[in-house]
Design an enzyme around this catalytic site. Structure first.
Site: not given
Ligand code: ADP
Length: 163
Positions: A30, A54, A103, A141
Site C-alpha cells: 500500500h 467484513k 499486483r 494484508s
C-alpha cells in the site's frame, strides 16, 4: 472553447484522490502505491471502508493511527473512514480520482469491473491504477494477517509499527 474551459478548470482545481481499501493492515505494498501517487496529486485521502460484512482484524482506530504515524510529516496525506459507496465519498470530498494498486491479472479483472461500474455511476470521477513494484507483488494484508495468526515476524511487510 470547451477545451480551454476544461483546461482552466483542471489548472485551478485541487487534485484530490481517494485511495480506498480495508488496509487491515496497511502494508509496504500500500505504501509503495501511495508514495508513487503523491507527486501526481495535491491530496490523497486514504479512505478506510467500514464494511459490516467484513470482520476486522485490527480495530479501525489502530489502522488510522498506524497510517497517520507513517505520514506524520506529509501534509498531502489524509486518513479517513467511510461507510458509503466509494464514489459517494469522493463526491463528498470533491475528489475527482480514485487510486487503486494492481499486483496481477486477478487484481486487474476485479478492478476493471469496479472502475467501469463507477464510471457508469459517475462519469466525472476517474480511476487511476498504479502497478506495484515487482518486489511487492506478493504482499497482501491477507497474508500478513495469516503470518500474525501463526506468530511469524511481519516487520518486513509493514511500514513503521502497528500494535
Ligand atoms: P480491498 O479491501 O479493497 O481489497 P486493500 O486494503 O486490500 O483493498 O487494498 C487497497 C488497494 O491497495 C487495492 O487497490 C489493492 O489492489 C492495493 N494493494 C494491496 N496490496 C498491494 C500491493 N502489494 N501492491 C500494490 N497494490 C496493492
Amino acid at each position: 472553447m470547451q477545451y480551454i474551459l476544461n483546461m482552466f478548470v483542471m489548472e485551478h482545481t485541487k487534485r484530490v484522490a481517494v485511495f480506498p481499501g480495508s488496509f487491515d493492515p496497511f502494508t509496504i505494498g500500500h505504501k509503495a502505491i501511495l508514495d508513487m501517487a503523491l507527486p501526481l496529486f495535491d491530496t490523497v485521502i486514504v479512505a478506510i471502508g467500514i464494511n459490516s460484512e467484513k470482520r476486522d482484524f485490527f480495530p479501525i482506530e489502530k489502522r488510522i493511527s498506524h497510517i497517520k504515524e507513517i505520514y506524520a510529516n506529509n501534509s498531502k496525506v489524509e486518513v479517513e473512514t467511510y461507510t458509503s459507496l466509494t464514489i459517494e465519498f469522493c463526491k463528498q470530498k470533491q475528489a475527482m480520482f480514485i487510486l487503486r494498486g494492481l499486483r496481477n491479472t486477478t487484481d486487474f479483472q476485479f478492478e476493471k469491473s469496479i472502475a467501469q461500474m463507477n464510471r457508469q455511476l459517475s462519469p466525472h470521477i476517474e480511476t487511476v491504477f498504479l502497478v506495484t513494484p515487482p518486489e511487492y507483488g506478493h504482499v497482501s494484508s491477507t497474508i500478513v494477517r495469516e503470518l500474525i495468526r501463526y506468530g511469524a515476524d511481519i516487520s518486513n511487510y509493514i511500514p513503521g509499527k502497528i500494535e
